[in-house]
Design a protein around this motif. Structure first.
Motif, PDB file in Angstrom:
ATOM      1  N   UNK A 101       0.828  -1.205   0.000  1.00 18.09           N
ATOM      2  CA  UNK A 101       0.000   0.000   0.000  1.00 18.09           C
ATOM      3  C   UNK A 101       0.864   1.258   0.000  1.00 18.09           C
ATOM      4  N   UNK A 102       1.932   1.237   0.786  1.00 20.57           N
ATOM      5  CA  UNK A 102       2.839   2.389   0.787  1.00 20.57           C
ATOM      6  C   UNK A 102       3.484   2.584  -0.579  1.00 20.57           C
ATOM      7  N   UNK A 103       3.846   1.472  -1.216  1.00 15.50           N
ATOM      8  CA  UNK A 103       4.478   1.563  -2.533  1.00 15.50           C
ATOM      9  C   UNK A 103       3.501   2.076  -3.587  1.00 15.50           C
ATOM     10  N   UNK A 104       2.260   1.596  -3.551  1.00 13.58           N
ATOM     11  CA  UNK A 104       1.261   2.076  -4.506  1.00 13.58           C
ATOM     12  C   UNK A 104       0.961   3.555  -4.307  1.00 13.58           C
ATOM     13  N   UNK A 105       0.836   3.972  -3.045  1.00 14.65           N
ATOM     14  CA  UNK A 105       0.513   5.372  -2.758  1.00 14.65           C
ATOM     15  C   UNK A 105       1.613   6.320  -3.239  1.00 14.65           C
ATOM     16  N   UNK A 128      -1.591  -9.867  -5.613  1.00  9.32           N
ATOM     17  CA  UNK A 128      -2.142  -9.227  -6.814  1.00  9.32           C
ATOM     18  C   UNK A 128      -1.810  -7.737  -6.821  1.00  9.32           C
ATOM     19  N   UNK A 129      -1.891  -7.097  -5.668  1.00 13.99           N
ATOM     20  CA  UNK A 129      -1.543  -5.674  -5.589  1.00 13.99           C
ATOM     21  C   UNK A 129      -0.067  -5.463  -5.889  1.00 13.99           C
ATOM     22  N   UNK A 130       0.776  -6.404  -5.452  1.00  6.42           N
ATOM     23  CA  UNK A 130       2.194  -6.309  -5.754  1.00  6.42           C
ATOM     24  C   UNK A 130       2.448  -6.437  -7.262  1.00  6.42           C
ATOM     25  N   UNK A 131       1.712  -7.335  -7.911  1.00  2.00           N
ATOM     26  CA  UNK A 131       1.817  -7.461  -9.368  1.00  2.00           C
ATOM     27  C   UNK A 131       1.431  -6.147 -10.067  1.00  2.00           C
ATOM     28  N   UNK A 132       0.346  -5.539  -9.598  1.00  2.00           N
ATOM     29  CA  UNK A 132      -0.062  -4.255 -10.176  1.00  2.00           C
ATOM     30  C   UNK A 132       1.025  -3.221  -9.994  1.00  2.00           C
TER      31      UNK A 132
END
Length: 268
Positions: free
Chosen positions: A61-65, A259-263
């Motif tokens: 989540x931190x990486x996506x943000x 899945x979020x890591x893949x995204x």
């Protein structure tokens, strides 16, 4: 970052392909990544206060943000204060609590909250709901009542089936009798004096942000409102078993985090 190939983190091929395509599509920006909490990022617990986001989930989540063109939101049935206390999300994350009745944004200094105001009639109805719900729980081991700013919730996760089933039935009947909004989820019946659902809240946030694509992941019956509200270009992800209108499914929160890591990796 979560390892999408580790045991227990299997991401189906069709979902993997969609996430890779989404990550490489500049027309999908800003991308709204919206996620349920319990059962999606945090494995379900008998004691709701014990719920925590998976460590790999905090990381992703931190990486996506931190990515340009990505907006992050948690959309939960939890009351806002409870969600914020447990969330472990970065500044800038939108928090949608009480199935959409409460909303805030996380800042470096706390929450920037939208104020929820009830009319006198709604406040009186909420008080009446609390008293009547307490009567439903009385004498039934493991059945307990939570009061939110706009709702009352009858919880049955800790109860044996002989206590849980009649408690949920009586709570549903109470909602019908008093004409309030009723949400029946996993081991909970929520009775609300302020009409709200995750689908309406998610669409409002999408339009506010101008997001052409939304990824939404959830595990509960109440998440079906969000799945149904989204469009063909969106990514709807059911976490765990059960009937769903979501287009994709993973087995558990560990696979959802993978899945979020893949995204994230596909965003380049």
């Amino acid at each position: 970052m979560a390892d999408a190939h580790a045991p227990g983190t299997h991401v189906p091929a069709d979902l993997r392909d969609r996430l890779v395509a989404l990550g490489g599509d500049p027309a999908a920006r800003p991308l709204l990544v919206a996620l349920d909490f319990d059962g999606t990022l945090a494995p379900l617990q008998d004691d709701p206060a014990a719920s925590r986001i998976l460590p790999a989930g905090v990381e992703v989540l931190a990486a996506l943000a931190a990515r340009d063109g990505v907006e992050l939101a948690l959309v939960s049935g939890r009351a806002m204060a409870d969600l914020h206390a447990l969330a472990q999300v970065p500044a800038g994350t939108y928090l949608v609590g009480s199935h959409g009745a409460e909303r805030a944004r996380v800042t470096q200094f706390g929450l920037d909250r939208d104020v929820v105001e009830l009319t006198h009639a709604q406040a009186d109805l909420l008080a009446s709901l609390g008293a009547r719900a307490a009567a439903v729980a009385r004498g039934r081991d493991g059945v307990w009542v939570e009061t939110k700013p706009t709702a009352v919730v009858v919880h049955t996760r800790l109860a044996e089936p002989d206590d849980a089933a009649p408690a949920e039935a009586e709570a549903l009947a109470l909602g019908t009798e008093l004409g309030v909004g009723t949400l029946h989820g996993k081991d909970v019946v929520e009775l609300t004096v302020l009409a709200a659902d995750k689908g309406t809240a998610l669409q409002a946030l999408r339009h506010e942000l101008g997001a052409p694509v939304v990824l939404y992941a959830g595990d509960d019956v109440t998440d079906e409102h969000a799945f149904a509200a989204l469009d063909e270009q969106d990514v709807t992800l059911k976490v765990g078993p059960g009937q769903t209108v979501a287009r994709y499914r993973v087995a558990d929160p560990e696979a959802g985090v993978a899945a979020l890591a893949l995204l994230h990796d596909a965003l380049g």
